[in-house]
Design a protein around this motif. Structure first.
Motif, PDB file in Angstrom:
ATOM      1  N   MET B   1      -3.169  -0.283   6.058  1.00 23.62           N
ATOM      2  CA  MET B   1      -2.378  -1.489   6.254  1.00 23.62           C
ATOM      3  C   MET B   1      -3.172  -2.550   6.998  1.00 23.62           C
ATOM      4  O   MET B   1      -2.661  -3.585   7.340  1.00 23.62           O
ATOM      5  CB  MET B   1      -1.114  -1.157   7.038  1.00 23.62           C
ATOM      6  N   SER B   2      -4.431  -2.245   7.356  1.00 27.34           N
ATOM      7  CA  SER B   2      -5.191  -3.208   8.117  1.00 27.34           C
ATOM      8  C   SER B   2      -5.856  -4.243   7.227  1.00 27.34           C
ATOM      9  O   SER B   2      -6.325  -5.259   7.698  1.00 27.34           O
ATOM     10  CB  SER B   2      -6.261  -2.479   8.925  1.00 27.34           C
ATOM     11  N   GLU B   3      -5.932  -3.968   5.970  1.00 24.49           N
ATOM     12  CA  GLU B   3      -6.562  -4.918   5.073  1.00 24.49           C
ATOM     13  C   GLU B   3      -5.491  -5.718   4.334  1.00 24.49           C
ATOM     14  O   GLU B   3      -4.349  -5.306   4.217  1.00 24.49           O
ATOM     15  CB  GLU B   3      -7.440  -4.182   4.064  1.00 24.49           C
ATOM     16  N   SER B   4      -5.906  -6.859   3.842  1.00 28.29           N
ATOM     17  CA  SER B   4      -4.944  -7.744   3.195  1.00 28.29           C
ATOM     18  C   SER B   4      -4.749  -7.419   1.736  1.00 28.29           C
ATOM     19  O   SER B   4      -3.901  -7.985   1.082  1.00 28.29           O
ATOM     20  CB  SER B   4      -5.407  -9.192   3.340  1.00 28.29           C
ATOM     21  N   ALA B  78       3.508   3.622  -0.355  1.00 30.78           N
ATOM     22  CA  ALA B  78       3.343   5.069  -0.192  1.00 30.78           C
ATOM     23  C   ALA B  78       2.181   5.406   0.739  1.00 30.78           C
ATOM     24  O   ALA B  78       2.234   6.404   1.470  1.00 30.78           O
ATOM     25  CB  ALA B  78       3.122   5.713  -1.559  1.00 30.78           C
ATOM     26  N   GLU B  79       1.159   4.576   0.709  1.00 28.42           N
ATOM     27  CA  GLU B  79      -0.024   4.849   1.528  1.00 28.42           C
ATOM     28  C   GLU B  79       0.026   4.170   2.894  1.00 28.42           C
ATOM     29  O   GLU B  79      -0.908   4.298   3.683  1.00 28.42           O
ATOM     30  CB  GLU B  79      -1.283   4.383   0.771  1.00 28.42           C
ATOM     31  N   SER B  80       1.100   3.454   3.142  1.00 22.41           N
ATOM     32  CA  SER B  80       1.165   2.665   4.372  1.00 22.41           C
ATOM     33  C   SER B  80       1.378   3.518   5.611  1.00 22.41           C
ATOM     34  O   SER B  80       1.079   3.090   6.732  1.00 22.41           O
ATOM     35  CB  SER B  80       2.295   1.640   4.260  1.00 22.41           C
ATOM     36  N   GLY B  81       1.947   4.703   5.412  1.00 22.64           N
ATOM     37  CA  GLY B  81       2.302   5.521   6.553  1.00 22.64           C
ATOM     38  C   GLY B  81       3.601   5.083   7.206  1.00 22.64           C
ATOM     39  O   GLY B  81       4.031   5.662   8.202  1.00 22.64           O
ATOM     40  N   LEU B  82       4.230   4.071   6.624  1.00 23.45           N
ATOM     41  CA  LEU B  82       5.472   3.542   7.198  1.00 23.45           C
ATOM     42  C   LEU B  82       6.713   4.210   6.610  1.00 23.45           C
ATOM     43  O   LEU B  82       7.789   4.135   7.193  1.00 23.45           O
ATOM     44  CB  LEU B  82       5.554   2.029   6.962  1.00 23.45           C
ATOM     45  N   LEU B  83       6.578   4.818   5.447  1.00 22.15           N
ATOM     46  CA  LEU B  83       7.737   5.393   4.766  1.00 22.15           C
ATOM     47  C   LEU B  83       7.904   6.862   5.139  1.00 22.15           C
ATOM     48  O   LEU B  83       6.946   7.637   5.086  1.00 22.15           O
ATOM     49  CB  LEU B  83       7.585   5.249   3.245  1.00 22.15           C
ATOM     50  N   GLN B  84       9.122   7.216   5.491  1.00 16.77           N
ATOM     51  CA  GLN B  84       9.444   8.599   5.824  1.00 16.77           C
ATOM     52  C   GLN B  84      10.260   9.210   4.696  1.00 16.77           C
ATOM     53  O   GLN B  84      10.980   8.508   3.982  1.00 16.77           O
ATOM     54  CB  GLN B  84      10.259   8.643   7.125  1.00 16.77           C
ATOM     55  N   LYS B  85      10.157  10.511   4.547  1.00 17.50           N
ATOM     56  CA  LYS B  85      11.017  11.179   3.578  1.00 17.50           C
ATOM     57  C   LYS B  85      12.482  11.005   3.997  1.00 17.50           C
ATOM     58  O   LYS B  85      12.754  11.004   5.206  1.00 17.50           O
ATOM     59  CB  LYS B  85      10.676  12.667   3.503  1.00 17.50           C
ATOM     60  N   PRO B  86      13.403  10.799   3.074  1.00 22.42           N
ATOM     61  CA  PRO B  86      13.247  10.845   1.620  1.00 22.42           C
ATOM     62  C   PRO B  86      12.905   9.491   0.987  1.00 22.42           C
ATOM     63  O   PRO B  86      12.768   9.404  -0.206  1.00 22.42           O
ATOM     64  CB  PRO B  86      14.638  11.292   1.157  1.00 22.42           C
ATOM     65  N   LYS B 131       5.422  -4.110   8.589  1.00 19.58           N
ATOM     66  CA  LYS B 131       5.139  -3.386   9.834  1.00 19.58           C
ATOM     67  C   LYS B 131       6.112  -2.234  10.074  1.00 19.58           C
ATOM     68  O   LYS B 131       5.983  -1.519  11.076  1.00 19.58           O
ATOM     69  CB  LYS B 131       5.205  -4.353  11.020  1.00 19.58           C
ATOM     70  N   SER B 132       7.076  -2.063   9.214  1.00 17.74           N
ATOM     71  CA  SER B 132       8.048  -0.996   9.395  1.00 17.74           C
ATOM     72  C   SER B 132       8.551  -0.535   8.024  1.00 17.74           C
ATOM     73  O   SER B 132       8.298  -1.199   7.004  1.00 17.74           O
ATOM     74  CB  SER B 132       9.249  -1.493  10.219  1.00 17.74           C
ATOM     75  N   GLN B 133       9.251   0.583   8.036  1.00 15.30           N
ATOM     76  CA  GLN B 133       9.832   1.061   6.777  1.00 15.30           C
ATOM     77  C   GLN B 133      10.792   0.021   6.205  1.00 15.30           C
ATOM     78  O   GLN B 133      10.812  -0.217   4.993  1.00 15.30           O
ATOM     79  CB  GLN B 133      10.572   2.377   7.023  1.00 15.30           C
ATOM     80  N   ARG B 134      11.536  -0.617   7.070  1.00 20.52           N
ATOM     81  CA  ARG B 134      12.482  -1.624   6.592  1.00 20.52           C
ATOM     82  C   ARG B 134      11.750  -2.797   5.925  1.00 20.52           C
ATOM     83  O   ARG B 134      12.196  -3.307   4.902  1.00 20.52           O
ATOM     84  CB  ARG B 134      13.344  -2.137   7.760  1.00 20.52           C
TER      85      ARG B 134
END
Lengths: 141, 196
Positions: B1-4, B78-86, B131-134
């Motif tokens: 997420m650090s790159e544009s 999916a690769e952002s690390g911001l999304l949690q299951k489910p 910056k967040s899942q939302r």
């Protein structure tokens, strides 16, 4: 412009008479004018209407379609880094209230050969709100 | 997420048409019929195909470009690390749908005599705002709503009514995505009786 297009190529379901055709025409008219939309009776919000464009456009970035910042007064087909159709590049259009309204009413009739595959914003009040909002966008950074 | 930008493994290519293949008489008609059947998943729809295939290919090309961007957008999420299951599983599922759309659109463009564009090597997404899942869900919901509107605006343009029907089928899928994402955001999943 819309009248000219409809006259040229009427929907096949509307050719001929009969109650069924009349009913279909009424439904079509309702939908094309946006009378059945959630915003019926309310003042159209150009920014919300712009959400319809989100699949392909954004204000700040070229996507499937070109970015829209700085649109007012810009020559059509001139955004740097976007690959326009030949038709748009050669359209000699400068975007203002009149030209944008005509284009958004029926893009493919206004610029035959445009790659923008969208029938248009048919409800005049919604189109006017969208045009005003787009033309008020600030210049690109 | 650090790159544009997000990088996807495909070369950028401008959509072009092999115009000559439209001019091959019966061959064009045969390809069109097969494409319709493939896109709609019903061989019976292949009957009676005719009309301006080149114009239809241009519409399909625009849809393909939007689908490819949606695939990349979900990859970003999916690769952002911001999304949690489910929610993450949901995003991957929806991305799979867009891949199916893109595959069938590309195949249909080819069958109709066009040359489907490959996905861009990179897409310019507003990463700085995610910056967040939302944030990711709102971004995805906006794209899905736009996709619904885009297909709604494209359906009446098809010369081939079977292609229009098939595109409407995709529209329905996009609308379900939008509704589920709105639900996940705590919004009314179906905010109105009509879409526009």
């Amino acid at each position: 412009m819309r009248d000219r297009v409809i006259a040229r190529r009427p929907p096949s379901r509307l050719r001929g008479g009969g109650l069924r055709q009349a009913g279909a025409a009424a439904v079509l008219a309702l939908l094309l004018t946006g009378a059945g939309s959630a915003s019926a009776g309310a003042e159209p919000d150009g920014e919300k209407i712009y959400q319809r464009c989100f699949a392909c456009h954004s204000v700040e970035r070229n996507r499937t379609g070109p970015r829209h910042c700085g649109l007012n007064g810009r020559a059509a087909g001139s955004v740097e880094g976007y690959n326009y159709s030949k038709a748009m590049r050669n359209s000699h259009i400068v975007w203002n209230k009149e030209t944008l309204d005509a284009f958004l009413a029926n893009p493919r009739a206004a610029v035959p050969g445009t790659i923008m595959a969208y029938a248009g914003v048919k409800k005049e009040s919604e189109r006017a709100a969208l045009v005003d909002w787009l033309l008020a966008l600030p210049p690109c950074e | 997420m650090s790159e544009s930008q997000i990088i996807v493994p495909a070369s950028a290519e401008i959509p072009t048409l092999r115009r000559r293949s439209f001019l091959t008489g019966l061959g064009g008609l045969t390809l069109s019929a097969a494409a319709v059947a493939m896109l709609a998943g019903k061989e019976s729809l292949a009957a009676g195909t005719s009309g301006n295939a080149e114009a239809d290919v241009n519409i399909l090309a625009g849809a393909l470009a939007a689908e490819q961007e949606a695939i990349a957008a979900y990859q970003l999420g999916a690769e952002s690390g911001l999304l949690q299951k489910p929610v993450l599983d949901l995003a991957v599922t929806f991305q799979g749908h867009h891949k199916e759309h893109a595959d069938v659109l590309a195949s249909t463009i080819s069958k109709l005599g066009g040359k489907p564009a490959k996905a861009k090597s990179s897409y310019d997404f507003p990463v700085e705002k995610l910056k967040s899942q939302r944030d990711v869900l709102e971004f995805a919901a906006g794209l899905e709503k736009g996709a619904v509107s885009a297909y709604l605006g494209a359906v009446p343009l098809f010369d081939n009514r079977d292609l229009a029907t098939a595109a409407a089928s995709i529209l329905g899928d996009e609308a379900m995505h939008w509704a589920v994402l709105r639900q996940a955001l705590g919004l009314a999943p179906v905010p109105s009786a009509f879409v526009s």
